[in-house]
Write an enzyme that holds these catalytic residues in place. Sequence first.
Site, PDB file in Angstrom:
ATOM      1  N   GLN A 164      -5.253  -1.998   9.266  1.00 13.55           N
ATOM      2  CA  GLN A 164      -4.976  -3.306   8.674  1.00 13.55           C
ATOM      3  C   GLN A 164      -5.561  -4.412   9.550  1.00 13.55           C
ATOM      4  OE1 GLN A 164      -3.610  -3.702   5.652  1.00 13.55           O
ATOM      5  NE2 GLN A 164      -3.838  -5.906   5.781  1.00 13.55           N
TER       6      GLN A 164
ATOM      7  N   LYS B 298       0.840  -1.207   0.000  1.00 13.55           N
ATOM      8  CA  LYS B 298       0.000   0.000   0.000  1.00 13.55           C
ATOM      9  C   LYS B 298       0.869   1.248   0.000  1.00 13.55           C
ATOM     10  CE  LYS B 298      -3.668  -2.659   2.105  1.00 13.55           C
ATOM     11  NZ  LYS B 298      -4.428  -3.107   3.254  1.00 13.55           N
TER      12      LYS B 298
ATOM     13  N   ASP C  58     -11.377   1.698   3.078  1.00 14.56           N
ATOM     14  CA  ASP C  58     -11.663   0.269   2.882  1.00 14.56           C
ATOM     15  C   ASP C  58     -13.132   0.032   2.535  1.00 14.56           C
ATOM     16  OD1 ASP C  58      -9.513  -1.530   3.104  1.00 14.56           O
ATOM     17  OD2 ASP C  58      -9.430  -1.312   5.282  1.00 14.56           O
TER      18      ASP C  58
HETATM   19  N1  GUN Z   1      -6.593  -7.542   5.610  1.00  9.51           N
HETATM   20  C1  GUN Z   1      -6.720  -8.302   4.505  1.00  9.51           C
HETATM   21  N2  GUN Z   1      -7.304  -7.594   3.529  1.00  9.51           N
HETATM   22  C2  GUN Z   1      -7.559  -6.367   4.030  1.00  9.51           C
HETATM   23  C3  GUN Z   1      -8.160  -5.192   3.498  1.00  9.51           C
HETATM   24  O1  GUN Z   1      -8.600  -5.130   2.355  1.00  9.51           O
HETATM   25  N3  GUN Z   1      -8.208  -4.124   4.334  1.00  9.51           N
HETATM   26  C4  GUN Z   1      -7.749  -4.172   5.601  1.00  9.51           C
HETATM   27  N4  GUN Z   1      -7.865  -3.072   6.350  1.00  9.51           N
HETATM   28  N5  GUN Z   1      -7.201  -5.248   6.136  1.00  9.51           N
HETATM   29  C5  GUN Z   1      -7.106  -6.332   5.341  1.00  9.51           C
END
Ligand code: GUN
Length: 285
Positions: free
Chosen positions: A95, A51, A118
């Site tokens: 996350q 990211k 998200d």
């Molecule tokens: N953990 C696995 N995939 C994701 C996601 O798309 N967003 C977040 N915040 N955590 C994750």
Amino acid sequence: MVISGKELAASLKRDMAAQVATFEEKYGRVPHLTVVLVGDNPASVSYVTGKSKASAEVGIKNTTIRKDASISEEELLQLIDNLNNDNSVDGILIQLPLPAHIDENKVIAAINPAKDVDGFHPANVAGLWLKQPCVLPCTPKGIIKLLKKAGVEIAGKNAVVIGRSNIVGLPVSKLLLNENATVTIAHSRTHNLAEVARSADILVVAIGKPRFVTADMVKEGAAVIDVGVNRDPESGRLCGDTDFAAIEPKASVITPVPGGVGPMTICCLMENTIECFLAQRGKIR
Ligand code: GUN
């Protein structure tokens, strides 16, 4: 045909970079994404690094805040409150998964929905199901972009989604429905799953089991979207939820793992960050 999410994501990120390059002059600053990582789960560390890398490519400011796994729920909620109130922050991503002593639902609900890149906040989930302005979750949004890019017609087709998670299965089903597909949501306990899967013109698999979908479960000419991220029990390599080698000759299009849906998720996160930045400025939604 193998649909490369990697290539589409790269091209969309180039377009976004050109757009973001105009923001300093137009708005006085670039969008700012803050990612919070609790603990040191290797998969989470790798996702967060991806990211941050994508943000740099697009010209988005990225701050990654790392907290020890022992952080209390109260401290984390306070951190989110501070970010909600910080006008220099446009996007907040916590996350997942979080350590067991922290209530994920409480944490997600604490994020300002306008900064919830998200699209996990209940207000954004409701917006999706009620067709109201909202932040769309990244993986489902990326899947629709991939299908459209590959020239797959969605309207009037039978789509079968295997998996019913809040993050992928349910929202992608709703997005396919919005595109006028007829959608069946199946799961590991669906009776005659192979037969149900064979009815799919578009088959989306998000079940988290290596090679769960075998070639006999796929109709000739179907479009297959593999959302799985697994370790192959034999080789230890990254693999999806489908038996790619056996299905690829049968499918009209199929996404590889890695290099399919994954890069599109991060690409849509960048898009959501830009959208949150612009929405704050009254430019969209
Ligand atoms: N953990 C696995 N995939 C994701 C996601 O798309 N967003 C977040 N915040 N955590 C994750």
